[in-house]
Design a protein around this motif. Structure first.
Motif, PDB file in Angstrom:
ATOM      1  N   SER A  36       0.826  -1.202   0.000  1.00  0.00           N
ATOM      2  CA  SER A  36       0.000   0.000   0.000  1.00  0.00           C
ATOM      3  C   SER A  36       0.865   1.260   0.000  1.00  0.00           C
ATOM      4  N   ALA A  39       2.246   1.635  -3.493  1.00  0.00           N
ATOM      5  CA  ALA A  39       1.183   2.054  -4.410  1.00  0.00           C
ATOM      6  C   ALA A  39       0.921   3.555  -4.285  1.00  0.00           C
ATOM      7  N   GLU A  40       0.819   4.018  -3.069  1.00  0.00           N
ATOM      8  CA  GLU A  40       0.556   5.449  -2.840  1.00  0.00           C
ATOM      9  C   GLU A  40       1.705   6.303  -3.356  1.00  0.00           C
ATOM     10  N   VAL A  44      -0.049   4.295  -8.155  1.00  0.00           N
ATOM     11  CA  VAL A  44      -0.714   3.160  -8.802  1.00  0.00           C
ATOM     12  C   VAL A  44      -1.576   2.458  -7.753  1.00  0.00           C
ATOM     13  N   SER A  45      -2.378   1.517  -8.198  1.00  0.00           N
ATOM     14  CA  SER A  45      -3.257   0.833  -7.252  1.00  0.00           C
ATOM     15  C   SER A  45      -2.504  -0.260  -6.483  1.00  0.00           C
ATOM     16  N   LEU A  46      -3.027  -0.559  -5.321  1.00  0.00           N
ATOM     17  CA  LEU A  46      -2.480  -1.636  -4.498  1.00  0.00           C
ATOM     18  C   LEU A  46      -2.520  -2.951  -5.274  1.00  0.00           C
ATOM     19  N   MET A  47      -3.625  -3.213  -5.969  1.00  0.00           N
ATOM     20  CA  MET A  47      -3.747  -4.456  -6.733  1.00  0.00           C
ATOM     21  C   MET A  47      -2.661  -4.541  -7.810  1.00  0.00           C
ATOM     22  N   TYR A  48      -2.367  -3.420  -8.441  1.00  0.00           N
ATOM     23  CA  TYR A  48      -1.339  -3.397  -9.483  1.00  0.00           C
ATOM     24  C   TYR A  48       0.027  -3.745  -8.892  1.00  0.00           C
TER      25      TYR A  48
END
Length: 87
Positions: A36, A39-40, A44-48
């Motif tokens: 996380s 991602a932040e 980008v997204s956490l899933m990515y």
């Protein structure tokens, strides 16, 4: 979605994705950061991030640079050692 058919022998592109993901995970853990956090920082997204670390996604060069900055290394450091084997 996998970038390759998991039932077949691993191709060079799949190996690059898998090794790159492992390198990202290694640098992230050294910094004691969560997916996380990365991602932040990288936008980008956490899933990515999760999919990249598992070798399921092949990020663009721009994302590679942002991920490298997110874990406080250069893009060169992050991609070092991900070369596919030569035949």
């Amino acid at each position: 979605m996998r970038p390759y058919d998991s039932g077949m022998a691993e191709d060079a592109d799949a190996r690059v994705c898998r090794v790159f993901g492992a390198r990202l995970r290694e640098f992230r853990r050294r910094q004691k950061l969560t997916q996380s956090d990365i991602a932040e920082r990288a936008g980008v997204s956490l899933m990515y991030v999760s999919q990249i670390e598992r070798g399921l996604r092949n990020p663009t060069l721009a994302v590679v640079v942002r991920l490298a900055h997110a874990v406080d290394v250069t893009a060169c450091d992050l991609i070092s050692g991900v070369d596919p084997p030569t035949d």
